[in-house]
Enzyme design. Sequence first.
Site: not given
Ligand code: GLA
Length: 749
Positions: A444, A479, A481, A527, A530, A549
């Site tokens: 990402r 989060d 990611n 998180c 998700g 997500d």
């Molecule tokens: C992740 C989270 C989402 C959202 C995005 C924002 O994918 O799971 O709910 O917060 O990041 O970038």
Amino acid sequence: MSIVFDEKSKVFCLVTRNTEYQIKINEIGIVLHTYYGKRVGGYDMSYLYRKMDRGFSGNPYECRNKRGMSSDTLPQEYSTDGAGDYRVSALSVRLSNGSGTCDLRYRGHDIFSGREELKGLPYVRAEEDKVDTLRLYLEDKTAGLLVTLSYQVFEEKDIISRYTVIKNESEEALFIDKAASACMDIVGKELDLISFHGRHAFERQPERRRVGHEISRISSKRGTSSHHNNPFVILCDRDTGEWHGDSYGVMLIYSGEHAQEIEKDQAGSIRVVSGIADDHFRWKLTPGEEFVTPEAMLAFTDKGLSELSCLFHRIIRENICPEQFRSIKRPVLMNNWEGTYFDFDDEKIMDIADSAAEAGCEMLVLDDGWFGERNDDHAGLGDWVVNKNKLRSGLARIADHVESLGMKFGLWFEPEMVNEDSDLYRTHPEWALTDPDRKPVMGRDQLVLDMSRPEVVDYLYESISAILQSAKISYVKWDFNRSLANVFSRGVPSDRQGEVSHRFVLGSYDLMERLRESFPDVMIEGCSGGGGRFDAGIMFYSPQIWCSDNTEAINRLRIQKGTSYAYPVSTIGSHVSASPNHQTGREVPLMTRAIIAMAGTFGYELDPRQLSEDDKAMIREQIKTFNRFYDLIQRGRYLRLSDDLDEEYFTSWGFVSEDRSEALVSLVVTDVRANPEVMYVKMRGLDPDALYEVDNVLSSCERVPENEAGARENIVGQTYSGAALMNGGYAIDPMFGCYPSIQVHFVKK
Ligand code: GLA
């Protein structure tokens, strides 16, 4: 005392309300696992293991004339490498002379009431429960190793937790190449293995197969527990179902790289080993140092998978999740992510807050994009200062506005990450986990911070604290990611690089702990794109985790059901999002979306400014209903009521309060049919002799179902005996239209 040691037979019995776990020290000091199952009153179960001479299974030197005695066939509490046990090992070391042999023997033990807390790692909290601890000390005198197996017995909860401490008592440094948390051998059973695989936006799908002679390895080497393989497995009898049969659950309380290995040996005995994955792991232990593994939880029941889930749900709710958020009602939130993505400013967010308040929401969560130069996902991570181009009037004004509407305010962070395009990376490129001689793997468009470095944790603690102090913030969405790659730290020498992925997890836990201590009333929702870090380790700091997500309700039925085998509804972050859904394009009625999201923490994730007055009125009714049944949903017994066959037509689940005074049943038709069958839902856990009356119905259909007898007004007030609902089932007449659904509340008369 739930732990008893019999000097004569050298048997330890760890006894819970319904189960018994036996350990025996054999004649040459090998620590055996001899039984785990229903209570047997302390009877020495070691007779189950027959000593046979099996070719090519060697013997310890002192037993060279007793060929029936082989480490390769004995059931072991903590198996090692190099000393004649060829099955999956729990411990693997490399000594200073290059030797990889480790041979552990009993040195002694302690039994005491209570438990010791783990420092820097999540664990099962003692709370009000009666907990007893057994410490078994095992040693390898030649290697200079002391291995402590610590067992915590939660008698009333039918749970035993385990962790291991490895101490270097030699004069030289050594390396630990593998150190599992738990190991257990099960004899005399053909078993199925159920594990929970998945992917981003489709997490925790149960997969069941027979345990064979190959080694099944349920693991992650992504730096986190992962969307792909959850650190939880079930071993059960081949005919075990939801409501009957033996099953064992093993859950690792850990958020990093993990492995659950399951192997059936030559004699049919089945071993399960659970702990940190050894793929990237190598820990240097200098003289006098100790290494502490994460904790694992074990459970057994003879009452089927539903009961096994219930045991884990209860201990996670009551002994793992932070105490502050256990008894309070958590707010129904509105999150702006799917409503606006990165496209917002302060005025828009305040308008959204106004509409959310009108719809009855209790918290507004401002998601990604409020900080640094974060206008899309290419920049800004690491710079935890307000993005003044977007939020010209600052965070405090938004928070005050939200509070003035009677709501709480929450904020998104992704602490462990950094973009190359950020002030943080420009100042401290060495703080990212990257290989010095290579271009990094990007995920990402971001890099991962080196959480093994205390100065990185300090920076994050300070910058996040400053934001939390700058405005009235009640909630943090935490989060994560991307997966880890190029795991190389500039903070440790080359012979310690194998420690970095575990030290990374310890750094994250340290940051969570420090922020929780400084801001105890701020609730963290975990998180990771998700559910990429949906595990009991994160739950120690965070009572709820964004489950997926994928917010599409019909997909969510499967994701939430899979998640429910291990984790309680109170931890499952679940929202109503817009229709058509952004991930799949499917259209689902608002009421069906809400009924499905109510099998979780419940909230909304859309642009409330787009809602019609009718939709807002419906949302107010949904929130009122959820709040009314909050205790039942969050703390009641969760029931998976439909099986695979039913699910070709409909999915159903329910909740029953502990005192059996009320129940809630939900059903969604996933394959609408012409001239269809009546749907029968056999309820569970009710009082068979009591009468239950329907006192509330929610449905996506105007008339529920669309025949006169089954109309909504006629359903309310109907009365059934508990025995009828459990044996004959609750009959729901066919429903039509787009994914029709119904939720029925029963109260004991
Ligand atoms: C992740 C989270 C989402 C959202 C995005 C924002 O994918 O799971 O709910 O917060 O990041 O970038």
